[in-house]
Design a protein around this motif. Structure first.
Motif, PDB file in Angstrom:
ATOM      1  N   CYS A  19       3.762  47.668 115.468  1.00 17.05           N
ATOM      2  CA  CYS A  19       3.241  47.380 116.820  1.00 17.05           C
ATOM      3  C   CYS A  19       2.112  48.329 117.188  1.00 17.05           C
ATOM      4  O   CYS A  19       1.187  47.955 117.917  1.00 17.05           O
ATOM      5  N   LEU A  20       2.155  49.548 116.674  1.00 20.06           N
ATOM      6  CA  LEU A  20       1.102  50.507 116.984  1.00 20.06           C
ATOM      7  C   LEU A  20      -0.153  50.223 116.168  1.00 20.06           C
ATOM      8  O   LEU A  20      -1.279  50.311 116.676  1.00 20.06           O
ATOM      9  N   LYS A  21       0.023  49.858 114.914  1.00 20.90           N
ATOM     10  CA  LYS A  21      -1.136  49.431 114.117  1.00 20.90           C
ATOM     11  C   LYS A  21      -1.785  48.209 114.766  1.00 20.90           C
ATOM     12  O   LYS A  21      -3.007  48.099 114.834  1.00 20.90           O
ATOM     13  N   ASN A  22      -0.941  47.306 115.244  1.00 24.03           N
ATOM     14  CA  ASN A  22      -1.429  46.103 115.909  1.00 24.03           C
ATOM     15  C   ASN A  22      -2.237  46.459 117.157  1.00 24.03           C
ATOM     16  O   ASN A  22      -3.286  45.865 117.441  1.00 24.03           O
ATOM     17  N   PHE A  23      -1.756  47.439 117.923  1.00 24.77           N
ATOM     18  CA  PHE A  23      -2.459  47.897 119.129  1.00 24.77           C
ATOM     19  C   PHE A  23      -3.880  48.342 118.786  1.00 24.77           C
ATOM     20  O   PHE A  23      -4.846  47.990 119.485  1.00 24.77           O
ATOM     21  N   PHE A  24      -4.031  49.088 117.706  1.00 23.09           N
ATOM     22  CA  PHE A  24      -5.357  49.586 117.355  1.00 23.09           C
ATOM     23  C   PHE A  24      -6.271  48.494 116.811  1.00 23.09           C
ATOM     24  O   PHE A  24      -7.497  48.646 116.837  1.00 23.09           O
ATOM     25  N   LEU A  25      -5.713  47.395 116.335  1.00 27.79           N
ATOM     26  CA  LEU A  25      -6.544  46.254 115.965  1.00 27.79           C
ATOM     27  C   LEU A  25      -7.191  45.631 117.207  1.00 27.79           C
ATOM     28  O   LEU A  25      -8.313  45.131 117.143  1.00 27.79           O
ATOM     29  N   TYR A  26      -6.491  45.661 118.316  1.00 28.10           N
ATOM     30  CA  TYR A  26      -7.049  45.146 119.566  1.00 28.10           C
ATOM     31  C   TYR A  26      -8.123  46.073 120.139  1.00 28.10           C
ATOM     32  O   TYR A  26      -9.086  45.620 120.748  1.00 28.10           O
ATOM     33  N   CYS A  27      -7.949  47.374 119.990  1.00 30.42           N
ATOM     34  CA  CYS A  27      -8.850  48.341 120.619  1.00 30.42           C
ATOM     35  C   CYS A  27     -10.255  48.255 120.033  1.00 30.42           C
ATOM     36  O   CYS A  27     -10.435  48.107 118.821  1.00 30.42           O
ATOM     37  N   GLY A  28     -11.243  48.383 120.903  1.00 32.00           N
ATOM     38  CA  GLY A  28     -12.638  48.440 120.482  1.00 32.00           C
ATOM     39  C   GLY A  28     -13.344  49.592 121.176  1.00 32.00           C
ATOM     40  O   GLY A  28     -12.732  50.372 121.908  1.00 32.00           O
TER      41      GLY A  28
END
Length: 202
Positions: free
Chosen positions: A90-99
């Motif tokens: 879920c945390l790796k996923n969060f950073f995929l969203y971040c720009g």
């Protein structure tokens, strides 16, 4: 200042959330505003390329309020458990969203937790793989809270020396994070970063 506190565990009522709440209370006590995101309570849908292809799609709709909060933050505290020597998905996923709009040239403090004596591998993983395109600036300091079940158990004060030490170390690292936030604000306010020409890190 406004600080984001991101709890990167998929487990509800987790030790990660406990430490996150401690961070929020501490920051509030110092007069700072916070944005608290517990990814177990507010999970993000698994990231895919519809995020870019569908501006009004599910992923963008879900991300928009979180993005708005992050854009207004000056720094981030990211708290992760040690799951098999890795950060949770879920945390790796969060950073995929971040720009860059959410995190570029903002300082980040990594706090890794372990129920035993681990915690160092998630720190390394975040430093290596989470900042390439979103340009978050992890500060040199980080925290590893080992035997976390015995630490940060408020409101009952602890006379445990390890707990007392790690709380003091938290305050020290937080002070550094806040000063980095002051320093990096000048970078964000300048025109030096050209992310339209160079949107991807190397």
């Amino acid at each position: 200042m406004k600080i984001a506190v991101i709890c990167g565990s998929q487990r509800k009522s987790s030790q990660t959330a406990k430490v996150g709440q401690y961070a929020v209370n501490h920051l509030t006590g110092l007069g700072h505003e916070t944005f608290f995101l517990d990814l177990a309570v507010t999970p993000l849908t698994h990231f895919d390329d519809s995020f870019w292809k569908e501006p009004t799609g599910e992923l963008q709709t879900q991300w928009h309020p979180i993005s708005s909060e992050l854009k207004s933050c000056d720094a981030l505290i990211v708290i992760t458990p040690d799951w098999h020597g890795m950060v949770p998905s879920c945390l790796k996923n969060f950073f995929l969203y971040c720009g860059v709009k959410e995190t570029a040239n903002k300082p980040g403090l990594i706090i890794a937790l372990s129920a035993s004596t681990g915690g160092y591998l998630p720190v390394a993983e975040l430093r290596i793989s989470s900042s390439k395109n979103n340009r978050i600036c992890w500060i040199p300091d980080h925290l590893i809270i080992r035997n976390v079940k015995a630490c940060f158990n408020t409101p009952t004060p602890s006379d445990d020396k390890d707990d007392t030490y790690i709380q003091a170390r938290f305050s020290h690292s937080l002070g550094l994070l806040l000063q980095y936030a002051v320093g990096l604000s000048g970078v964000r306010e300048s025109a030096v970063a050209d992310y339209k020409t160079y949107p991807f890190g190397m």
